[in-house]
Design a protein around this motif. Structure first.
Motif, mmCIF file in Angstrom:
data_model
loop_
_atom_site.group_PDB
_atom_site.id
_atom_site.type_symbol
_atom_site.label_atom_id
_atom_site.label_comp_id
_atom_site.label_asym_id
_atom_site.label_seq_id
_atom_site.Cartn_x
_atom_site.Cartn_y
_atom_site.Cartn_z
ATOM 1 N N THR A 21 -8.583 0.852 -5.651
ATOM 2 C CA THR A 21 -7.758 0.020 -4.783
ATOM 3 C C THR A 21 -7.861 0.569 -3.364
ATOM 4 O O THR A 21 -7.702 1.764 -3.151
ATOM 5 N N PHE A 23 -6.585 0.285 0.594
ATOM 6 C CA PHE A 23 -5.688 -0.256 1.630
ATOM 7 C C PHE A 23 -6.541 -0.341 2.896
ATOM 8 O O PHE A 23 -6.656 0.628 3.643
ATOM 9 N N ARG A 26 -5.396 0.815 6.459
ATOM 10 C CA ARG A 26 -5.055 2.212 6.730
ATOM 11 C C ARG A 26 -6.288 3.027 7.081
ATOM 12 O O ARG A 26 -6.180 4.144 7.568
ATOM 13 N N LYS A 51 -7.625 -1.859 12.764
ATOM 14 C CA LYS A 51 -7.778 -0.780 13.734
ATOM 15 C C LYS A 51 -9.153 -0.806 14.398
ATOM 16 O O LYS A 51 -9.417 -0.022 15.311
ATOM 17 N N PHE A 77 -4.557 8.311 3.000
ATOM 18 C CA PHE A 77 -3.827 7.714 1.868
ATOM 19 C C PHE A 77 -4.216 6.239 1.715
ATOM 20 O O PHE A 77 -3.376 5.391 1.471
ATOM 21 N N ALA A 78 -5.507 5.946 1.901
ATOM 22 C CA ALA A 78 -5.937 4.555 1.987
ATOM 23 C C ALA A 78 -6.687 4.077 0.762
ATOM 24 O O ALA A 78 -7.076 2.916 0.714
ATOM 25 N N ASP A 97 -9.119 -4.103 -6.033
ATOM 26 C CA ASP A 97 -8.204 -4.724 -5.091
ATOM 27 C C ASP A 97 -8.435 -4.220 -3.685
ATOM 28 O O ASP A 97 -8.627 -3.039 -3.464
ATOM 29 N N ILE A 99 -6.309 -4.355 -0.241
ATOM 30 C CA ILE A 99 -4.962 -4.740 0.162
ATOM 31 C C ILE A 99 -4.874 -4.764 1.669
ATOM 32 O O ILE A 99 -5.345 -3.851 2.348
ATOM 33 N N GLU A 101 -2.208 -4.714 4.617
ATOM 34 C CA GLU A 101 -0.801 -4.539 4.983
ATOM 35 C C GLU A 101 -0.648 -4.984 6.428
ATOM 36 O O GLU A 101 -1.542 -4.799 7.240
ATOM 37 N N LYS B 11 3.832 -5.482 -3.949
ATOM 38 C CA LYS B 11 2.983 -4.619 -3.147
ATOM 39 C C LYS B 11 2.501 -3.434 -3.969
ATOM 40 O O LYS B 11 3.270 -2.841 -4.709
ATOM 41 N N GLN B 12 1.237 -3.064 -3.823
ATOM 42 C CA GLN B 12 0.756 -1.894 -4.537
ATOM 43 C C GLN B 12 0.966 -0.659 -3.675
ATOM 44 O O GLN B 12 0.915 -0.728 -2.462
ATOM 45 N N HIS B 14 0.280 3.537 -3.008
ATOM 46 C CA HIS B 14 -0.555 4.719 -3.212
ATOM 47 C C HIS B 14 0.265 5.774 -3.965
ATOM 48 O O HIS B 14 1.476 5.886 -3.747
ATOM 49 N N LEU B 16 0.763 8.773 -3.550
ATOM 50 C CA LEU B 16 1.485 9.753 -2.732
ATOM 51 C C LEU B 16 2.419 9.085 -1.722
ATOM 52 O O LEU B 16 3.012 9.772 -0.896
ATOM 53 N N ASP B 17 2.551 7.774 -1.784
ATOM 54 C CA ASP B 17 3.366 7.085 -0.786
ATOM 55 C C ASP B 17 4.831 7.514 -0.819
ATOM 56 O O ASP B 17 5.505 7.483 0.215
ATOM 57 N N ARG B 22 6.176 6.578 5.410
ATOM 58 C CA ARG B 22 5.229 5.513 5.755
ATOM 59 C C ARG B 22 5.531 4.923 7.130
ATOM 60 O O ARG B 22 4.637 4.424 7.802
ATOM 61 N N PRO B 26 0.284 5.001 11.004
ATOM 62 C CA PRO B 26 -0.793 5.954 10.774
ATOM 63 C C PRO B 26 -0.556 7.266 11.523
ATOM 64 O O PRO B 26 0.028 7.260 12.602
ATOM 65 N N SER B 40 -2.680 16.029 1.988
ATOM 66 C CA SER B 40 -2.498 15.306 0.733
ATOM 67 C C SER B 40 -2.684 16.248 -0.456
ATOM 68 O O SER B 40 -2.009 16.106 -1.476
#
Lengths: 102, 280
Positions: A21, A23, A26, A51, A77-78, A97, A99, A101, B11-12, B14, B16-17, B22, B26, B40
């Motif tokens: 998956t 993101f 990000r 971005k 974390f993407a 997927d 995604i 955001e 919403k999916q 992560h 570690l979210d 958040r 970024p 991480s």
């Protein structure tokens, strides 16, 4: 998978399959997940994210073995991967997927 | 699908979210910077160690990696320059139940905060120090730091650095640390295991994580971030228990990684309790 010799227990070993998956928005386009994926599942997409970077895209979804290296190396974390259910037939491609955001 | 794949609405999320703020993302770290990966790894280690997250404190100093304290969803403190270890010492002594982890950079911990580091190691304060070593002062424009290898080009050493860098594991060992390890941001699983091990171990633990700085150090030394990572893969040797004397970072030889020191000795708090609050 290429083997020098065919392992004797190749029928018994179940290779896990993963679902990646991403993101997309990000991502900062460092390319670590693409370069260090042991199965070359990912590739740099030609499109841009919000971005202005090229995010990774999944090109060989079936080859993913859910090693989660892309997940742990990503500084943003993407991206992450989860294990696909083992009973899904190998001929059916795993869905991946992407995604967005806002 | 795995348990951690929580669905918040449609919403999916992560894995570690829940450990990251958040709303602050970024983060400021440049594309190709390794601090995000070390961060991480640190969060994964904290999460998988099974320690109550309400009892974990993250302290960081000034610099790029100092931002980590503001990005984590744990109790955290972003301290003044070089003073991450004194703050962590205070937190630990005021409430010894807490697990304190110092996440900072080489400039903060070893240049301006060098004295605090050696004295915390000497006293064997029960904290875990994770040092992201990017070999220069990244945030201020890439000046030569106490860890810049000899001969490297930086803003302040345009013809090559004439100084010898610190051998950080040797410094930690000589000052009396109970746990010393060095990994790179490419050896993430080893790094995560090391941080986890260090967190549950009583005593002063020091983990150095080498990380690329593509915008300042890499650009001036003709290293793309992927070149640095390839170098980490091809030119490093994992040698657990190696003598700290041979661990200097030098571009002419391989970098030695591994766990070098893992000893048991009484912590400062234990000795303090024994002498000043003896059991009746």
């Amino acid at each position: 998978m290429d083997f020098w010799r065919v392992p004797l227990d190749i029928d018994a070993i179940q290779v896990p399959r993963g679902i990646v998956t991403i993101f997309e928005d990000r991502c900062k386009g460092c390319g670590y997940c693409i370069t260090f994926c042991p199965r070359h599942v990912l590739n740099l997409a030609s499109r841009f994210n919000v971005k202005g970077y090229h995010p990774p895209e999944v090109i060989r979804a079936d080859d993913c073995v859910n090693c989660r290296f892309c997940e742990i190396i990503c500084p943003e974390f993407a991206i992450y991967s989860t294990e696909a259910s083992p009973d899904s037939p190998a001929s059916v491609p795993c869905s991946c997927d992407t995604i967005k955001e806002t | 699908m795995a348990d951690h794949l929580k669905k918040a609405g449609n919403k999916q999320v992560h894995p570690l979210d829940d450990m990251v703020r958040r709303d602050r993302m970024p983060h400021i770290w440049c594309p190709g910077c390794g601090i995000g990966t070390v961060f991480s790894a640190c969060l994964t280690a904290i999460k998988s160690s099974g320690i109550d997250l309400d009892k974990v404190v993250m302290v960081s100093g000034i610099g790029c990696s100092g931002r980590a304290a503001g990005y984590t969803n744990l109790d955290s403190f972003h301290t003044t320059h070089g003073r991450a270890i004194p703050f962590a010492t205070g937190v630990k002594l005021a409430n010894p139940e807490l697990k304190v982890i110092v996440f900072s950079g080489d400039g903060d911990l070893f240049a301006i905060g060098g004295n605090h580091f050696i004295h915390a190691a000497r006293r064997n304060i029960d904290i875990t120090v994770v040092c992201v070593n990017n070999l220069n002062y990244g945030m201020t424009g890439g000046q030569a730091a106490a860890t810049t290898p000899e001969g490297s080009l930086t803003t302040t050493t345009p013809l090559g650095n004439p100084e010898r860098p610190f051998n950080l594991p040797l410094l930690a060992y000589a000052a009396g640390a109970a746990y010393v390890a060095r990994w790179t941001m490419l050896h993430i699983q080893d790094l995560t295991e090391s941080i986890k091990e260090a967190m549950v171990k009583p005593g002063f633990a020091f983990i150095e994580a080498l990380s690329p700085c593509p915008v300042n150090y890499g650009r001036r030394n003709k290293e793309k971030p992927l070149d640095t990572l390839t170098m980490y893969r091809d030119k490093t040797i994992i040698k657990n228990g190696a003598s700290p004397l041979e661990l200097d970072v030098d571009s002419r030889k391989s970098i030695i990684l591994g766990k070098f020191v893992d000893i048991q000795k009484p912590t400062f708090f234990e000795l303090y309790e024994k002498i000043y609050r003896p059991a009746e």
